[in-house]
Design an enzyme around this catalytic site. Sequence first.
Site, PDB file in Angstrom:
ATOM      1  N   HIS A   1      22.069  -5.504  -4.736  1.00 32.59           N
ATOM      2  CA  HIS A   1      22.578  -4.671  -5.830  1.00 32.59           C
ATOM      3  C   HIS A   1      22.900  -5.496  -7.087  1.00 32.59           C
ATOM      4  O   HIS A   1      22.534  -5.141  -8.192  1.00 32.59           O
ATOM      5  CB  HIS A   1      23.827  -3.922  -5.343  1.00 32.59           C
ATOM      6  CG  HIS A   1      24.111  -2.664  -6.081  1.00 32.59           C
ATOM      7  ND1 HIS A   1      24.671  -1.557  -5.486  1.00 32.59           N
ATOM      8  CD2 HIS A   1      23.916  -2.309  -7.368  1.00 32.59           C
ATOM      9  CE1 HIS A   1      24.799  -0.586  -6.378  1.00 32.59           C
ATOM     10  NE2 HIS A   1      24.354  -1.027  -7.529  1.00 32.59           N
TER      11      HIS A   1
ATOM     12  N   GLY B   1       0.821  -1.211   0.000  1.00 26.68           N
ATOM     13  CA  GLY B   1       0.000   0.000   0.000  1.00 26.68           C
ATOM     14  C   GLY B   1       0.856   1.262   0.000  1.00 26.68           C
ATOM     15  O   GLY B   1       0.347   2.369  -0.186  1.00 26.68           O
TER      16      GLY B   1
ATOM     17  N   GLY C   1      12.432   9.158  -9.262  1.00 31.64           N
ATOM     18  CA  GLY C   1      13.287   9.335  -8.094  1.00 31.64           C
ATOM     19  C   GLY C   1      14.594   9.937  -8.565  1.00 31.64           C
ATOM     20  O   GLY C   1      14.874   9.992  -9.770  1.00 31.64           O
TER      21      GLY C   1
ATOM     22  N   PRO D   1       6.946   7.369  -5.694  1.00 32.71           N
ATOM     23  CA  PRO D   1       6.835   8.316  -6.810  1.00 32.71           C
ATOM     24  C   PRO D   1       7.458   7.740  -8.083  1.00 32.71           C
ATOM     25  O   PRO D   1       8.459   7.012  -8.011  1.00 32.71           O
ATOM     26  CB  PRO D   1       7.630   9.533  -6.322  1.00 32.71           C
ATOM     27  CG  PRO D   1       7.669   9.411  -4.839  1.00 32.71           C
ATOM     28  CD  PRO D   1       7.673   7.949  -4.542  1.00 32.71           C
TER      29      PRO D   1
ATOM     30  N   LYS E   1      21.082  -0.253  -1.205  1.00 35.97           N
ATOM     31  CA  LYS E   1      21.390  -1.581  -1.767  1.00 35.97           C
ATOM     32  C   LYS E   1      22.553  -2.214  -1.029  1.00 35.97           C
ATOM     33  O   LYS E   1      23.509  -1.520  -0.648  1.00 35.97           O
ATOM     34  CB  LYS E   1      21.768  -1.459  -3.247  1.00 35.97           C
ATOM     35  CG  LYS E   1      20.844  -0.577  -4.054  1.00 35.97           C
ATOM     36  CD  LYS E   1      21.223  -0.513  -5.518  1.00 35.97           C
ATOM     37  CE  LYS E   1      20.441   0.579  -6.219  1.00 35.97           C
ATOM     38  NZ  LYS E   1      21.048   1.922  -6.131  1.00 35.97           N
TER      39      LYS E   1
ATOM     40  N   GLY F   1      18.583   9.472  -8.735  1.00 35.88           N
ATOM     41  CA  GLY F   1      19.719   8.581  -8.542  1.00 35.88           C
ATOM     42  C   GLY F   1      20.770   9.301  -7.718  1.00 35.88           C
ATOM     43  O   GLY F   1      20.744  10.531  -7.594  1.00 35.88           O
TER      44      GLY F   1
ATOM     45  N   ASP G   1      17.425   7.133  -4.725  1.00 35.28           N
ATOM     46  CA  ASP G   1      18.020   5.815  -4.928  1.00 35.28           C
ATOM     47  C   ASP G   1      19.480   5.857  -4.476  1.00 35.28           C
ATOM     48  O   ASP G   1      20.342   6.375  -5.181  1.00 35.28           O
ATOM     49  CB  ASP G   1      17.951   5.442  -6.413  1.00 35.28           C
ATOM     50  CG  ASP G   1      18.557   4.072  -6.684  1.00 35.28           C
ATOM     51  OD1 ASP G   1      17.907   3.075  -6.326  1.00 35.28           O
ATOM     52  OD2 ASP G   1      19.681   3.998  -7.224  1.00 35.28           O
TER      53      ASP G   1
ATOM     54  N   TYR H   1      28.120   3.574  -3.605  1.00 35.51           N
ATOM     55  CA  TYR H   1      28.318   4.888  -4.216  1.00 35.51           C
ATOM     56  C   TYR H   1      29.229   5.765  -3.353  1.00 35.51           C
ATOM     57  O   TYR H   1      29.647   6.846  -3.776  1.00 35.51           O
ATOM     58  CB  TYR H   1      26.978   5.610  -4.466  1.00 35.51           C
ATOM     59  CG  TYR H   1      26.037   4.860  -5.383  1.00 35.51           C
ATOM     60  CD1 TYR H   1      26.504   3.852  -6.227  1.00 35.51           C
ATOM     61  CD2 TYR H   1      24.681   5.132  -5.414  1.00 35.51           C
ATOM     62  CE1 TYR H   1      25.643   3.153  -7.068  1.00 35.51           C
ATOM     63  CE2 TYR H   1      23.815   4.430  -6.254  1.00 35.51           C
ATOM     64  CZ  TYR H   1      24.304   3.439  -7.069  1.00 35.51           C
ATOM     65  OH  TYR H   1      23.441   2.751  -7.889  1.00 35.51           O
TER      66      TYR H   1
HETATM   67  N1  LIG Z   1      21.254  -0.878  -9.651  1.00 32.71           N
HETATM   68  C1  LIG Z   1      22.336  -0.631 -10.364  1.00 32.71           C
HETATM   69  O1  LIG Z   1      23.178  -1.534 -10.594  1.00 32.71           O
HETATM   70  C2  LIG Z   1      22.566   0.743 -10.929  1.00 32.71           C
HETATM   71  C3  LIG Z   1      23.522   0.911 -11.943  1.00 32.71           C
HETATM   72  C4  LIG Z   1      23.706   2.201 -12.451  1.00 32.71           C
HETATM   73  C5  LIG Z   1      22.957   3.281 -11.963  1.00 32.71           C
HETATM   74  N2  LIG Z   1      22.045   3.070 -10.953  1.00 32.71           N
HETATM   75  C6  LIG Z   1      21.233   4.202 -10.413  1.00 32.71           C
HETATM   76  O2  LIG Z   1      20.626   4.892 -11.503  1.00 32.71           O
HETATM   77  C7  LIG Z   1      20.899   6.283 -11.390  1.00 32.71           C
HETATM   78  C8  LIG Z   1      20.918   6.930 -12.764  1.00 32.71           C
HETATM   79  O3  LIG Z   1      21.945   6.388 -13.577  1.00 32.71           O
HETATM   80  P1  LIG Z   1      23.154   7.279 -14.087  1.00 32.71           P
HETATM   81  O4  LIG Z   1      23.318   8.402 -13.151  1.00 32.71           O
HETATM   82  O5  LIG Z   1      24.303   6.393 -14.360  1.00 32.71           O
HETATM   83  O6  LIG Z   1      22.656   7.727 -15.532  1.00 32.71           O
HETATM   84  P2  LIG Z   1      21.479   8.632 -16.130  1.00 32.71           P
HETATM   85  O7  LIG Z   1      20.578   9.142 -15.079  1.00 32.71           O
HETATM   86  O8  LIG Z   1      20.939   7.861 -17.271  1.00 32.71           O
HETATM   87  O9  LIG Z   1      22.326   9.815 -16.746  1.00 32.71           O
HETATM   88  C9  LIG Z   1      22.898  10.784 -15.930  1.00 32.71           C
HETATM   89  C10 LIG Z   1      23.518  11.821 -16.844  1.00 32.71           C
HETATM   90  O10 LIG Z   1      22.501  12.450 -17.627  1.00 32.71           O
HETATM   91  C11 LIG Z   1      22.679  13.865 -17.603  1.00 32.71           C
HETATM   92  N3  LIG Z   1      21.346  14.469 -17.479  1.00 32.71           N
HETATM   93  C12 LIG Z   1      20.431  14.244 -16.498  1.00 32.71           C
HETATM   94  N4  LIG Z   1      19.320  14.956 -16.720  1.00 32.71           N
HETATM   95  C13 LIG Z   1      19.537  15.684 -17.830  1.00 32.71           C
HETATM   96  C14 LIG Z   1      18.764  16.623 -18.546  1.00 32.71           C
HETATM   97  N5  LIG Z   1      17.524  16.956 -18.163  1.00 32.71           N
HETATM   98  N6  LIG Z   1      19.307  17.177 -19.666  1.00 32.71           N
HETATM   99  C15 LIG Z   1      20.543  16.838 -20.064  1.00 32.71           C
HETATM  100  N7  LIG Z   1      21.324  15.952 -19.440  1.00 32.71           N
HETATM  101  C16 LIG Z   1      20.829  15.371 -18.312  1.00 32.71           C
HETATM  102  C17 LIG Z   1      23.497  14.163 -16.388  1.00 32.71           C
HETATM  103  O11 LIG Z   1      24.370  15.226 -16.655  1.00 32.71           O
HETATM  104  P3  LIG Z   1      24.287  16.610 -15.804  1.00 32.71           P
HETATM  105  O12 LIG Z   1      24.760  16.267 -14.426  1.00 32.71           O
HETATM  106  O13 LIG Z   1      25.206  17.485 -16.573  1.00 32.71           O
HETATM  107  O14 LIG Z   1      22.844  17.035 -15.855  1.00 32.71           O
HETATM  108  C18 LIG Z   1      24.291  12.886 -16.145  1.00 32.71           C
HETATM  109  O15 LIG Z   1      25.521  12.966 -16.794  1.00 32.71           O
HETATM  110  C19 LIG Z   1      22.244   6.329 -10.653  1.00 32.71           C
HETATM  111  O16 LIG Z   1      22.508   7.613 -10.139  1.00 32.71           O
HETATM  112  C20 LIG Z   1      22.047   5.238  -9.631  1.00 32.71           C
HETATM  113  O17 LIG Z   1      21.289   5.744  -8.529  1.00 32.71           O
HETATM  114  C21 LIG Z   1      21.823   1.823 -10.445  1.00 32.71           C
END
Ligand SMILES: NC(=O)c1ccc[n+]([C@@H]2O[C@H](COP(=O)([O-])OP(=O)(O)OC[C@H]3O[C@@H](n4cnc5c(N)ncnc54)[C@H](OP(=O)(O)O)[C@@H]3O)[C@@H](O)[C@H]2O)c1
Length: 336
Positions: free
Chosen positions: A121, A17, A24, A21, A88, A26, A54, A59
């Site tokens: 993770h 329940g 979220g 959102p 995680k 990252g 997240d 990290y």
């Molecule tokens: N479970 C897992 O194994 C796992 C693995 C990888 C990631 N994650 C989680 O997923 C989250 C997101 O992944 P990620 O950070 O690798 O990649 P992402 O969110 O796909 O990409 C982040 C990048 O996109 C750019 N960006 C974000 N919003 C933007 C916008 N509106 N316009 C232009 N550019 C934009 C950011 O640059 P700027 O800073 O310049 O805006 C940053 O370089 C992570 O932070 C983490 O919490 C989990």
Amino acid sequence: MATVDPKTVPYKTLYTGAKMPVVGMGTFGSDHADPEAVAASVRGAIPAGYRSFDCAACYGNEDVIGQIFADAFAEGLVTREELFIASKVWNDMHGDGDVLLACAKTLKDLKLDYLDMYYVHWPFPNYHAPGCDVDSRNPDAVPFTVERFMKTWRQMERLVDMGLTKHIGMSNMTIPKLEAVLPLCRIKPAAIEMELHPCFQQPELFKYCQDKGIEIVAFCPIGSPERPERDKMPEDIADIELPEMKAIAAAHGVHPAVICIKWSVQRGSCPIPFSLKEKNYVMNLKCVTEDPLTEEEMKIIEGLDRNNRLIKGHVFLWEGAKDWHDLWDEDGVIVK
Ligand SMILES: NC(=O)c1ccc[n+]([C@@H]2O[C@H](COP(=O)([O-])OP(=O)(O)OC[C@H]3O[C@@H](n4cnc5c(N)ncnc54)[C@H](OP(=O)(O)O)[C@@H]3O)[C@@H](O)[C@H]2O)c1
């Protein structure tokens, strides 16, 4: 008043329940963002209207982010109950009793009494040096087996019993692995976190989770343009550079990154984008409250799937393994 009224952001209702959102923030700042820079985004995201975060032990920034949460509660910006906070357990904490220790450390760092979601993770025990900045090959690394995973999952279930987390989830799973472990779960995963972006849509796994009533959290929703060099391959395709994405973005007057987020939410998943820039992270949340993509645009993006996994898990591979998707039996024989 928040920049985006959190009440206008759609949410998913989990089987308890509880409300999660659909967008979220990252908190993996890749290798170029130090913990303070990531925490500054979290600090800005709360008044901007973000209510879901997240986090992860690996990290390396949970202590500074925890201080941001503590300050936000003390200042009356938001209450604990209004936030949905995930973390995680890292690969080096799958041993007997280690999951509890890992969760306790995360709670201490985040300065919280409980988590809303705690994920496994990666579905195998391994060692990865702090900071994620070295090759993690290690003679003690071991592949996924059902028995090993369930040992970890039993500890995860205990955390729910103990009230340390409201929900538990899995990450980086595949259908064969889920088929093997789901029937054995006493407490089923409330969400699965997986890589999802236009060039990597995982349609079968997506539908599998939907059919099982498991929520889908999309990591790297923008295609993680700043991910570490170790995760980059020459053949990778950048979602935000595709002409189709640029054309749809131009029609909406936004950056292609924003189209990735809209598509992810309209498809039924919960993206967790990260940004260091206020303008970007505000837009990443605001965009799901206005100007939806048309059915035709959704179809065009669906056609962009190229099965281009970016986070290949190759840095986690143990000696002799070819693919982290493999299921192994206890004698090290690939059974899939
Ligand atoms: N479970 C897992 O194994 C796992 C693995 C990888 C990631 N994650 C989680 O997923 C989250 C997101 O992944 P990620 O950070 O690798 O990649 P992402 O969110 O796909 O990409 C982040 C990048 O996109 C750019 N960006 C974000 N919003 C933007 C916008 N509106 N316009 C232009 N550019 C934009 C950011 O640059 P700027 O800073 O310049 O805006 C940053 O370089 C992570 O932070 C983490 O919490 C989990």
